[in-house]
Design a protein around this motif. Structure first.
Motif, PDB file in Angstrom:
ATOM      1  N   UNK A  95       0.811  -1.212   0.000  1.00 36.33           N
ATOM      2  CA  UNK A  95       0.000   0.000   0.000  1.00 36.33           C
ATOM      3  C   UNK A  95       0.846   1.264   0.000  1.00 36.33           C
ATOM      4  N   UNK A  96       1.997   1.212  -0.665  1.00 37.35           N
ATOM      5  CA  UNK A  96       2.905   2.352  -0.695  1.00 37.35           C
ATOM      6  C   UNK A  96       2.788   3.098  -2.014  1.00 37.35           C
ATOM      7  N   UNK A  97       2.704   4.424  -1.939  1.00 40.39           N
ATOM      8  CA  UNK A  97       2.775   5.283  -3.118  1.00 40.39           C
ATOM      9  C   UNK A  97       4.262   5.585  -3.359  1.00 40.39           C
ATOM     10  N   UNK A  98       4.829   4.921  -4.346  1.00 40.12           N
ATOM     11  CA  UNK A  98       6.263   4.993  -4.591  1.00 40.12           C
ATOM     12  C   UNK A  98       6.583   6.084  -5.605  1.00 40.12           C
ATOM     13  N   UNK A  99       7.572   6.907  -5.283  1.00 41.95           N
ATOM     14  CA  UNK A  99       8.003   7.975  -6.175  1.00 41.95           C
ATOM     15  C   UNK A  99       9.460   7.746  -6.579  1.00 41.95           C
ATOM     16  N   UNK A 100       9.833   8.344  -7.695  1.00 44.78           N
ATOM     17  CA  UNK A 100      11.204   8.222  -8.192  1.00 44.78           C
ATOM     18  C   UNK A 100      11.815   9.615  -8.324  1.00 44.78           C
ATOM     19  N   UNK A 101      13.011   9.786  -7.776  1.00 45.35           N
ATOM     20  CA  UNK A 101      13.728  11.060  -7.880  1.00 45.35           C
ATOM     21  C   UNK A 101      15.111  10.792  -8.438  1.00 45.35           C
ATOM     22  N   UNK A 102      15.486  11.514  -9.470  1.00 46.00           N
ATOM     23  CA  UNK A 102      16.805  11.319 -10.050  1.00 46.00           C
ATOM     24  C   UNK A 102      16.710  11.081 -11.546  1.00 46.00           C
ATOM     25  N   UNK A 103      17.802  10.616 -12.147  1.00 53.46           N
ATOM     26  CA  UNK A 103      19.011  10.058 -11.524  1.00 53.46           C
ATOM     27  C   UNK A 103      19.922  11.127 -10.932  1.00 53.46           C
ATOM     28  N   UNK A 104      20.752  10.675  -9.980  1.00 52.41           N
ATOM     29  CA  UNK A 104      21.714  11.551  -9.335  1.00 52.41           C
ATOM     30  C   UNK A 104      23.100  10.900  -9.357  1.00 52.41           C
ATOM     31  N   UNK A 105      24.114  11.738  -9.467  1.00 56.16           N
ATOM     32  CA  UNK A 105      25.475  11.238  -9.327  1.00 56.16           C
ATOM     33  C   UNK A 105      25.670  10.773  -7.888  1.00 56.16           C
ATOM     34  N   UNK A 106      26.465   9.725  -7.655  1.00 54.72           N
ATOM     35  CA  UNK A 106      26.591   9.164  -6.298  1.00 54.72           C
ATOM     36  C   UNK A 106      27.555   9.950  -5.421  1.00 54.72           C
ATOM     37  N   UNK A 107      27.337  11.262  -5.324  1.00 60.05           N
ATOM     38  CA  UNK A 107      28.212  12.140  -4.546  1.00 60.05           C
ATOM     39  C   UNK A 107      27.391  12.920  -3.520  1.00 60.05           C
ATOM     40  N   UNK A 108      28.039  13.380  -2.467  1.00 60.10           N
ATOM     41  CA  UNK A 108      27.350  14.150  -1.433  1.00 60.10           C
ATOM     42  C   UNK A 108      26.780  15.448  -1.994  1.00 60.10           C
ATOM     43  N   UNK A 109      27.475  16.041  -2.965  1.00 59.00           N
ATOM     44  CA  UNK A 109      26.996  17.299  -3.556  1.00 59.00           C
ATOM     45  C   UNK A 109      25.621  17.106  -4.205  1.00 59.00           C
ATOM     46  N   UNK A 110      25.410  15.949  -4.828  1.00 60.87           N
ATOM     47  CA  UNK A 110      24.108  15.682  -5.447  1.00 60.87           C
ATOM     48  C   UNK A 110      23.028  15.525  -4.388  1.00 60.87           C
ATOM     49  N   UNK A 111      23.421  15.124  -3.179  1.00 61.54           N
ATOM     50  CA  UNK A 111      22.446  14.939  -2.119  1.00 61.54           C
ATOM     51  C   UNK A 111      21.715  16.214  -1.747  1.00 61.54           C
ATOM     52  N   UNK A 112      22.380  17.353  -1.879  1.00 57.99           N
ATOM     53  CA  UNK A 112      21.736  18.627  -1.534  1.00 57.99           C
ATOM     54  C   UNK A 112      20.551  18.899  -2.441  1.00 57.99           C
ATOM     55  N   UNK A 113      20.754  18.793  -3.753  1.00 63.32           N
ATOM     56  CA  UNK A 113      19.652  19.045  -4.681  1.00 63.32           C
ATOM     57  C   UNK A 113      18.624  17.920  -4.628  1.00 63.32           C
TER      58      UNK A 113
END
Length: 352
Positions: free
Chosen positions: A213-231
């Protein structure tokens, strides 16, 4: 002392000196010292005695010229700064050292092109290659494996020996964990678009979400770096109550950005990472994450590769290592009070 020994005593002995003293060819000396089963016992004893009398120490270069073996294995990783690879490097190096091999470490900068070029260069300078999280396609990997012994880590290609960390199962565990805490809107913060393991985790989540019963969302793709984590953090705030993140490094960047914005973790947004790298239990709050036996993966990859090089393998060409969820304080119960969405368009992210 013989004339040969007297002459050799003025300089380091060579394989030619040993051959002359033993009365055999230099190739016979090499076989007697490195592959004794290929010469008679009498010849082996004569060569060993001559080598001892001359204090001869065979060089690795000389051995490689004769046998073609370098006693070196190349380990290629997409990003040497990513702490996920620390355990892999350590595990592989320890296993190689125990077998009398050296490890050559190469950072391929998340580039399939650099991978292919490096493997081609390594054909004469390494006995085999371990490829971690390869960005090459299946056709390229299969072709390369025909020319040189290769083992992949976190990449499954028919005909190519591989070590797989079962992170899709870990992703399902994370989804079940978050659902048990009351979360229904859950986002997957994806890794690089060409990451094989990223696609498998997303598929596993898609298969598991409807039954929970989960509404699943997708975000990305993102580079696997901490800097990408901010955005990535900005993109999911207000759209979900919890996130499952491609790796811990992106999650670290998300935690830092959320703290800057005053978004409370886990009160406003729960975060689950992947890999349980060094520092996952030191961040604020300590990160809930999918733990994997990364160092063991390095050891198993080396064992499979050396078996392939020696031609003595047991036929094992695929090893799957289990993962498990390690719950910490970055995940908590869902609440009704959710932060307002950001008044900006969500970035599309970037893949390698």
């Amino acid at each position: 002392m013989s004339e040969e020994v007297d002459a050799a005593s003025r300089r380091p002995a060579t394989i030619g000196d040993v051959a002359r003293l033993a009365g055999v060819a230099t190739s016979t000396v090499s076989r007697a010292l490195s592959m004794p089963g290929r010469v008679s016992e009498a010849t082996r004893q004569r060569v060993v005695a001559a080598a001892a009398e001359l204090s001869y120490v065979p060089s690795s270069h000389a051995r490689s010229l004769v046998s073609g073996a370098t006693r070196t294995v190349a380990l290629l990783v997409p990003d040497i700064a990513n702490p996920f690879y620390f355990g892999l490097i350590r595990g592989a190096q320890r296993q190689l050292r125990a077998a009398g091999y050296a490890q050559l470490l190469v950072d391929t900068e998340e580039s399939g092109e650099i991978e292919a070029e490096t493997i081609d260069l390594m054909r004469k300078s390494a006995d085999g290659v371990i490829l971690a999280a390869s960005r090459l396609d299946e056709r390229q990997l299969a072709a390369l494996a025909q020319r040189q012994p290769i083992v992949t880590v976190n990449r499954d290609v028919p005909g190519v020996p591989s070590v797989i960390l079962d992170t899709p199962d870990g992703a399902r565990q994370a989804l079940l964990h978050l659902r048990s805490l009351g979360h229904r809107r859950i986002a997957y913060v994806a890794g690089p678009a060409d990451s094989w393991s990223n696609a498998r985790r997303w598929q596993a989540l898609q298969e598991a979400a409807p039954g929970l019963g989960v509404e699943l969302q997708h975000s990305g793709p993102w580079m696997p770096h901490a800097e990408a984590g901010a955005t990535a953090a900005d993109a999911v705030v207000g759209t979900a109550t919890a996130c499952i993140v491609f790796n811990d490094v992106i999650a670290f960047g998300m935690l830092r950005r959320l703290r800057e914005r005053g978004v409370r973790v886990p009160d406003d947004l729960s975060i689950v990472g992947c890999d349980d790298v060094f520092g996952a239990d030191f961040c604020d709050p300590p990160l809930t994450t999918i733990a994997a036996p990364i160092e063991e993966a390095g050891r198993v990859a080396v064992t499979m590769l050396l078996d392939t090089i020696a031609g003595t393998g047991s036929g094992r060409t695929r090893a799957v290592l289990p993962t498990y969820l390690r719950a910490r304080r970055s995940s908590g119960p869902a609440t009704d009070a959710q932060p307002a969405p950001v008044s900006q368009s969500a970035p599309s992210g970037s893949g390698s």
